[in-house]
Design an enzyme around this catalytic site. Structure first.
Site, PDB file in Angstrom:
ATOM      1  N   ASP A  29     -11.717 -13.341   4.886  1.00  0.00           N
ATOM      2  CA  ASP A  29     -10.922 -12.194   4.443  1.00  0.00           C
ATOM      3  C   ASP A  29      -9.453 -12.607   4.361  1.00  0.00           C
ATOM      4  O   ASP A  29      -8.881 -13.069   5.350  1.00  0.00           O
ATOM      5  CB  ASP A  29     -11.104 -11.039   5.433  1.00  0.00           C
ATOM      6  CG  ASP A  29     -10.567  -9.714   4.907  1.00  0.00           C
ATOM      7  OD1 ASP A  29      -9.858  -9.720   3.881  1.00  0.00           O
ATOM      8  OD2 ASP A  29     -10.854  -8.677   5.520  1.00  0.00           O
ATOM      9  N   CYS A  64      -6.623  -5.173  -1.238  1.00  0.00           N
ATOM     10  CA  CYS A  64      -7.748  -5.979  -0.767  1.00  0.00           C
ATOM     11  C   CYS A  64      -8.573  -6.594  -1.879  1.00  0.00           C
ATOM     12  O   CYS A  64      -8.952  -7.770  -1.794  1.00  0.00           O
ATOM     13  CB  CYS A  64      -8.627  -5.157   0.172  1.00  0.00           C
ATOM     14  SG  CYS A  64      -9.458  -3.743  -0.598  1.00  0.00           S
ATOM     15  N   TRP A  90       0.827  -1.204   0.000  1.00  0.00           N
ATOM     16  CA  TRP A  90       0.000   0.000   0.000  1.00  0.00           C
ATOM     17  C   TRP A  90       0.867   1.262   0.000  1.00  0.00           C
ATOM     18  O   TRP A  90       0.400   2.342   0.295  1.00  0.00           O
ATOM     19  CB  TRP A  90      -0.896   0.013   1.232  1.00  0.00           C
ATOM     20  CG  TRP A  90      -2.013  -0.995   1.191  1.00  0.00           C
ATOM     21  CD1 TRP A  90      -3.307  -0.772   0.804  1.00  0.00           C
ATOM     22  CD2 TRP A  90      -1.946  -2.377   1.538  1.00  0.00           C
ATOM     23  NE1 TRP A  90      -4.038  -1.935   0.873  1.00  0.00           N
ATOM     24  CE2 TRP A  90      -3.232  -2.945   1.339  1.00  0.00           C
ATOM     25  CE3 TRP A  90      -0.929  -3.216   1.990  1.00  0.00           C
ATOM     26  CZ2 TRP A  90      -3.532  -4.282   1.574  1.00  0.00           C
ATOM     27  CZ3 TRP A  90      -1.215  -4.559   2.227  1.00  0.00           C
ATOM     28  CH2 TRP A  90      -2.506  -5.085   2.023  1.00  0.00           C
ATOM     29  N   HIS A 139     -13.476  -1.708   1.728  1.00  0.00           N
ATOM     30  CA  HIS A 139     -12.653  -2.897   1.925  1.00  0.00           C
ATOM     31  C   HIS A 139     -13.373  -4.074   1.266  1.00  0.00           C
ATOM     32  O   HIS A 139     -14.605  -4.160   1.312  1.00  0.00           O
ATOM     33  CB  HIS A 139     -12.410  -3.172   3.405  1.00  0.00           C
ATOM     34  CG  HIS A 139     -11.556  -4.377   3.669  1.00  0.00           C
ATOM     35  ND1 HIS A 139     -10.397  -4.634   2.967  1.00  0.00           N
ATOM     36  CD2 HIS A 139     -11.688  -5.410   4.543  1.00  0.00           C
ATOM     37  CE1 HIS A 139      -9.867  -5.750   3.401  1.00  0.00           C
ATOM     38  NE2 HIS A 139     -10.632  -6.246   4.345  1.00  0.00           N
ATOM     39  N   TYR A 145     -31.565 -29.147   7.368  1.00  0.00           N
ATOM     40  CA  TYR A 145     -31.124 -29.973   8.491  1.00  0.00           C
ATOM     41  C   TYR A 145     -29.679 -29.709   8.847  1.00  0.00           C
ATOM     42  O   TYR A 145     -29.215 -30.022   9.952  1.00  0.00           O
ATOM     43  CB  TYR A 145     -31.347 -31.460   8.188  1.00  0.00           C
ATOM     44  CG  TYR A 145     -30.340 -32.072   7.252  1.00  0.00           C
ATOM     45  CD1 TYR A 145     -29.223 -32.744   7.738  1.00  0.00           C
ATOM     46  CD2 TYR A 145     -30.499 -31.994   5.876  1.00  0.00           C
ATOM     47  CE1 TYR A 145     -28.302 -33.302   6.888  1.00  0.00           C
ATOM     48  CE2 TYR A 145     -29.589 -32.554   5.020  1.00  0.00           C
ATOM     49  CZ  TYR A 145     -28.487 -33.204   5.521  1.00  0.00           C
ATOM     50  OH  TYR A 145     -27.574 -33.751   4.663  1.00  0.00           O
TER      51      TYR A 145
END
Length: 792
Positions: free
Chosen positions: A456, A374, A338, A433, A619
């Site tokens: 994530d 991300c 980043w 995000h 179920y």
């Protein structure tokens, strides 16, 4: 001339030495013949005999396990213990003993793995571009085996063996022996011969819906009276076994075909970005069926170092993939960046698909690919999970909180002058995000928490020491039940945490001065099913902002966080809530009635708002749909026990029920005087009627008798295309009776005749099946007398 025979007594060459036999004047020794490159060794006697009479003694082939010639004269001793083996008389004074035994060997294996063939199309794997054998668990497939000779079921045995992982183990399910059986049964590894064509046999092979996924090595082992043989492993016959969303007993089963088409088979999708006021979108090529992607996804699993024995559970596989798509800890697929400087790799915004990323990672033997953010992490997760058979989708949350201290709040710290204290302000709110939802049952959680799970792969916080997150049940997140694994607190904070401002006091402590309750978790988005439109799924993650249910969820969650004091604790906890049911419970086709019991143990009146909702449930614990919601204001007098009748009408559920007719009632509320939170869940099912079975006639082996099967339709609607199934060991083989329609509330009966074949106590089983009603069955005990004396 007399025959000249060389003695074999003194020879030291093996058990049966090479000798030369002469006829007439031909006493010259046979010249040594070089040994052929054949698995069967041939001695001199046999070579000579083949020259003399090639029709009686043909050239040996590799099917012969032994071809042994034993010679001797009739004036010698008999065999050991005086036994005389069978002989062939070649001369009045010479005997030749020939033993020829055949092994059953595998010549070839044909897995019928063509993309257009029945195996691949029936398993929904025909889109995978390579000619690998790709199948889904819990489903049968067919294969041909060509043998060295015709297969004889009465004397020959055969089984398949599958191996996966570095240390295959029977106990851990990674070394699988698949036996031949007469008839396949669901839920186990089995094979049955369904066709035989000379030396070729076709097998139908079944796998359990819980088998570990991954790449298996296949071999075939044969046994006969003369020994055993094992085929060589051929990598071309490796089997890729995947999860099966089409199989009802698989934990990833999804009953909607249009959703399976979207969340498993669609290889193009969309990711959303920007801000909640300026939502952008970009198309992404998932490419899960591209040539080499399946091998790359299996490589990611193998690179994780986790034991393949755990790869049968989608919860485990999702956690592995969540960890392996990022590079910290384990050298995973993508390195996050980043910083704005991407000169050493590819800018995250430059990627438009997962194929290049996964192929590069596989080609470079697991060297992380540079770089990801991300949405890149999330889109690659979608590719891998869809490739392995787990329904998944890419999800974007706008104004997404990052909680760093497990407070389940987003905290802003200010000094005495209301200036931010930078070194304390670790929490943050991202413009957006991106993560994933994946679909599965959660047998490790209470019923009702299966379905969509958040996962994530962006490395933000560690989970059990590794950078990963999830799967966290969306139902748990929505209700603030953050104590349910995995990583529900982190996901809850991302979508529904309050933003709380703290001011530092003179003594160094902090006091809460303000809070924003609607600043986090907006426009949670994913691609819509079957279209390129944006689908807002915020309601799956949280109740409407500011609603009583949403506030209860926030306070419930934060009571488990590290800043529980940020919220007022209840001044008392003197009201309890429970749900009860009369007798054996409500019946199918009628209104369901339950009782809600509220107990006030205090000496003061209590008022509360009670929220209720009931959902149809598989179920497996997965909620299918909510069928009704209610809100009720209740007053409970001092020391009162109050009974509230709760009723669900037939019309509310009649079009929603599924196989097990299971429902779940969820209750939540808050006591106004004390702020105490009340919550409970109660699961129940609608009982179906039994089939009534009555024997007619005296049950005796070999003598005809009958049973009457009676049934009353409990529904105020017609049952369409009803089918009865009847069977009983020693009574009658399984039969299917196409009955037709049964009217609303109508009673019917049918007579079925049969002839018992075995004496003693027997059970006759019957069941009814139709689209509108399932789980209807019955049983009758029948004691059959022996035909000889008619006794019971």
């Amino acid at each position: 001339m007399p025959v000249t025979t060389r003695s074999i007594r003194g020879s030291g060459v093996g058990r049966f030495p090479a000798v030369t036999l002469g006829f007439g004047e031909d006493t010259e020794e046979e010249k040594e013949v070089p040994e052929e490159s054949n698995s069967v060794k041939e001695n001199a006697c046999r070579r000579w005999l083949r020259k003399v009479c090639p029709c009686c003694c043909p050239k040996p082939n590799e099917d012969d396990i032994t071809n042994t010639l034993v010679t001797g004269t009739d004036d010698k001793e008999d065999g050991k213990n005086g036994e005389k083996p069978e002989t062939e008389r070649l001369h009045p004074h010479i005997f030749v003993f020939v033993f020829t035994e055949l092994l059953l060997k595998v010549r070839s294996i044909d897995l019928m793995k063509s993309k257009s063939g029945g195996n691949r199309t029936e398993h929904h794997t025909n889109l995978y571009q390579r000619d690998d054998f790709v199948i889904r668990r819990g489903q049968t497939f067919q294969m041909w085996i060509t043998l060295s000779r015709p297969f004889n079921p009465s004397t020959d045995k055969l089984h398949l063996q599958l191996k996966t992982g570095p240390l295959p183990s029977v106990s851990k399910g990674t070394l699988v022996t698949i036996p031949l059986v007469e008839e396949l049964e669901d839920g186990r590894w089995e094979a049955a011969v369904v066709r035989q064509d000379d030396k070729r046999i076709m097998l139908s092979v079944n796998s359990p819906p819980t088998a570990a996924i991954g790449r298996y090595q296949l071999t075939v082992e044969t046994h006969c009276a003369n020994g055993q043989a094992v085929s060589n492993h051929d990598p071309a016959n490796d089997i890729y076994l995947l999860f099966n969303p089409w199989c009802e007993d698989d934990a990833v089963f999804m009953d909607s075909e249009v959703e399976r088409q979207e969340y498993v088979l669609n290889d193009i999708g969309r990711a959303y970005y920007g801000t909640e006021n300026q939502i952008g979108e970009r198309t992404w090529n998932y490419g899960q069926f591209d040539d080499g992607i399946l091998a790359a996804c299996v490589f990611v699993l193998e690179k994780s170092g986790t034991p393949p024995s755990g790869w049968g559970e989608p919860v485990n596989v999702v956690r592995v993939i969540s960890a392996m798509i990022n590079s910290p800890d384990d050298g995973g697929v993508l390195e996050g960046n980043w910083s704005g400087d991407y000169s050493a790799g590819t800018s995250p915004t430059a990627w438009s698909g997962s194929v290049e990323i996964l192929k590069q990672y596989h080609k470079n033997s697991g060297s992380p690919v540079k770089y990801g953010q991300c949405w890149v992490f999330a889109c690659v997760v979608t590719t891998v999970l869809r490739c392995l058979g787990i329904p998944s989708r890419t999800v974007t949350n706008f104004s997404s909180a990052h909680d760093t201290d497990v407070s389940l709040t987003t905290d802003v710290y200010l000094d005495e002058n209301l200036e931010p204290i930078d070194y304390l302000n670790a929490d943050s709110i991202w413009n957006f995000h991106v993560w994933n939802d994946c679909w599965m049952a959660r047998p490790d959680l209470p019923p009702g928490y299966g379905g969509w799970q958040a996962v994530d792969a962006t490395p933000q916080e560690t989970s059990q020491g590794t950078y990963r997150c999830g799967p966290a049940s969306l139902a748990a997140v929505r209700n603030g039940q953050v104590y349910l694994k995995h990583d529900a607190p982190f996901v809850f904070a991302e979508v529904n945490s309050d933003k709380i401002y703290w001011q530092r006091n003179i003594d160094g402590t902090f006091s809460q001065i303000f809070s924003e309750k609607q600043s986090v978790g907006h426009f949670i988005s994913t691609k819509a099913v079957g279209t390129d439109e944006r689908n807002d799924i915020t309601h799956l993650y949280k109740y409407p902002e500011g609603s009583e249910e949403e506030r209860i969820a926030v306070e419930t969650a934060c009571s488990y966080g590290s800043k529980a004091q940020a919220y007022s604790s209840p001044t008392a906890k003197d009201v309890t809530i429970e749900v009860t049911m009369d007798g054996v419970g409500p019946e199918m086709g009628r209104d369901a009635e339950l009782t809600i019991v509220l107990r006030n143990s205090s000496s003061e009146q209590r008022r509360l708002t009670l929220h209720s909702q009931v959902a149809v449930m598989y179920y497996t614990g997965v909620n299918k749909s909510t069928v009704r919601k209610d809100r009720t204001d209740v007053d409970v007098l001092p020391n009162e026990v109050k009974y509230l009748e709760w009723n669900l009408e037939y019309k509310d559920y009649k079009d929603q029920l599924i196989d097990q007719a299971a429902l779940m009632l969820t209750l939540s509320g808050r006591v106004k005087e004390t702020q105490q939170v009340l919550a409970t869940q109660f699961s129940f099912r609608l009982r179906t009627p039994d089939l009534i079975i009555k024997p007619i006639g005296k049950p005796v082996v070999g003598e005809k008798m009958a049973v009457e099967i009676s049934f009353t339709n409990p529904l105020p609607q017609v049952l369409k295309a009803v089918v009865f199934h009847v069977e009983g060991l020693g009574l009658l083989t399984a039969r299917k009776i196409n009955y037709g329609d049964i009217g609303s509330r109508a009673s019917v009966s049918l007579i079925e005749h049969f002839v018992p074949t075995l004496p003693g106590p027997r059970k006759l089983l019957a069941s009814l099946d139709c689209k509108q009603l399932t789980q209807v069955h019955g049983v009758a005990d029948i004691t059959v007398g022996d035909k000889s004396n008619g006794t019971l």
